[in-house]
Each structure stands twice: as C-alpha cells, then as structure tokens.
Design a protein around this motif. Structure first.
Motif: not given
Length: 186
Positions: A1-16
């Motif tokens: 199972m791939a580990m997902m980053l918490d949204e608060s830790e996600a980079s702007d690029a990933e969130l975009i």
C-alpha cells in the motif's frame, strides 16, 4: 500500500496537480494555504478591508476555473498575484461605473456621508500614496516592497522585463516623494 502524504504536508505542485484533476480537498487546502497572501496583496492594492475581502473572495471563485490554466512555469504565488491584481482592477472598474451611476442619480451624498478616518500611521499614509501611483508603478512597488519579491520575480508577475520593473520603482520613488511632501509626511 503506497503511503500518501497528508494534505498539510503536500507541496503546492502536488496540490495543484490534484486540484486540476478535480480534487476539491486539494483545492481547498491550496486556497487555505494562500488566502492570507491574496488578502494582503488585495489590501495593499485597495487600502480598504471590505474591498480586500471582496477581492480575495473573487480570487477564490476565479481560481476554480483558472487553476486548470496554471502551467507551472514560475512560482505559484507569482501567478496567483497576477490573478489577484486582475480581480482588483476589475473591481476598481466596476466600482467606478457604479459611482458614476450613483452620482448621476444624486444620491451619492446620502450614502457616502461619512469621511474616511484620518490615520496617524505614517506607513498607512505611504501605502495610501502608493495607491495613487499609475498602475505599473503601483504594482511594481506592491510586489517589491509589499510582498518582498525580487525585481526579477516582480517582472515575471507583471509580464515585463526586470529593467522595466526597476524603472517603474525609480519613477514611483520620485512620485511618492512629491506626494508625501504635499501631504506633509516627509
């Protein structure tokens, strides 16, 4: 199972990237992360809390569609500043049209009977003078001194050359000196 980053830790690029794909949570986190930047830029541009709030809300609405057009060539905040300034200019034009209509009907004196409060804060007096500058000079000053961007980053946000930003800053300083003297601030 791939580990997902918490949204608060996600980079702007990933969130975009996720927001472009329709992820409302990522879009919300991106707005939350950058709302203060948008509000601060809008406030420096217009100088009124209520107008800055309206501009910031308009930017949030516009980003829903505009995020799809973000190409990622520069910093997200540089692009976001451009979106914010466009919303501020649109609001200024709308306000100007509404003011003309109001004055034409003769009710302007009734609804604007209160004078703006005088501020003893020299910084606020300076920002009020900055708001009187021509558009390009005002934008250059807001980006470089208000947001702390380099001349190169400001040039990217304004879609002009770095030397043109420097020229606008130079001209703005000369004009601000005159404006501040006439206001008795210098």
């Amino acid at each position: 199972m791939a580990m997902m980053l918490d949204e608060s830790e996600a980079s702007d690029a990933e969130l975009i990237g996720r927001a472009k794909g329709g992820d409302r949570g990522a879009f919300g986190k991106l707005l939350e992360r950058h709302y203060d930047f948008v509000y601060r830029a809008a406030y420096r541009w217009c100088g009124k809390k209520a107008d800055a709030e309206d501009i910031a809300q308009e930017v949030c609405v516009r980003l829903g569609k505009a995020i799809r057009d973000y190409r990622g060539g520069g910093a997200f905040t540089t692009w976001l500043y451009s979106v914010t300034m466009n919303a501020a200019r649109d609001m200024m034009r709308k306000t100007a049209r509404e003011t003309v209509k109001t004055e034409a009907y003769g009710v302007h004196a009734l609804i604007s009977g209160e004078a703006p409060a005088e501020s003893d804060d020299p910084a606020e007096a300076l920002w009020a003078a900055v708001r009187q500058l021509p558009d390009k000079q005002r934008d250059a000053v807001l980006l470089v001194y208000g947001e702390g961007l380099s001349h190169a980053a400001a040039a990217e946000a304004m879609a002009i050359s770095e030397t043109t930003v420097s020229w606008h800053i130079h001209e703005a300083k000369k004009r601000l000196k005159t404006l501040m003297r006439s206001a008795g601030e210098v």
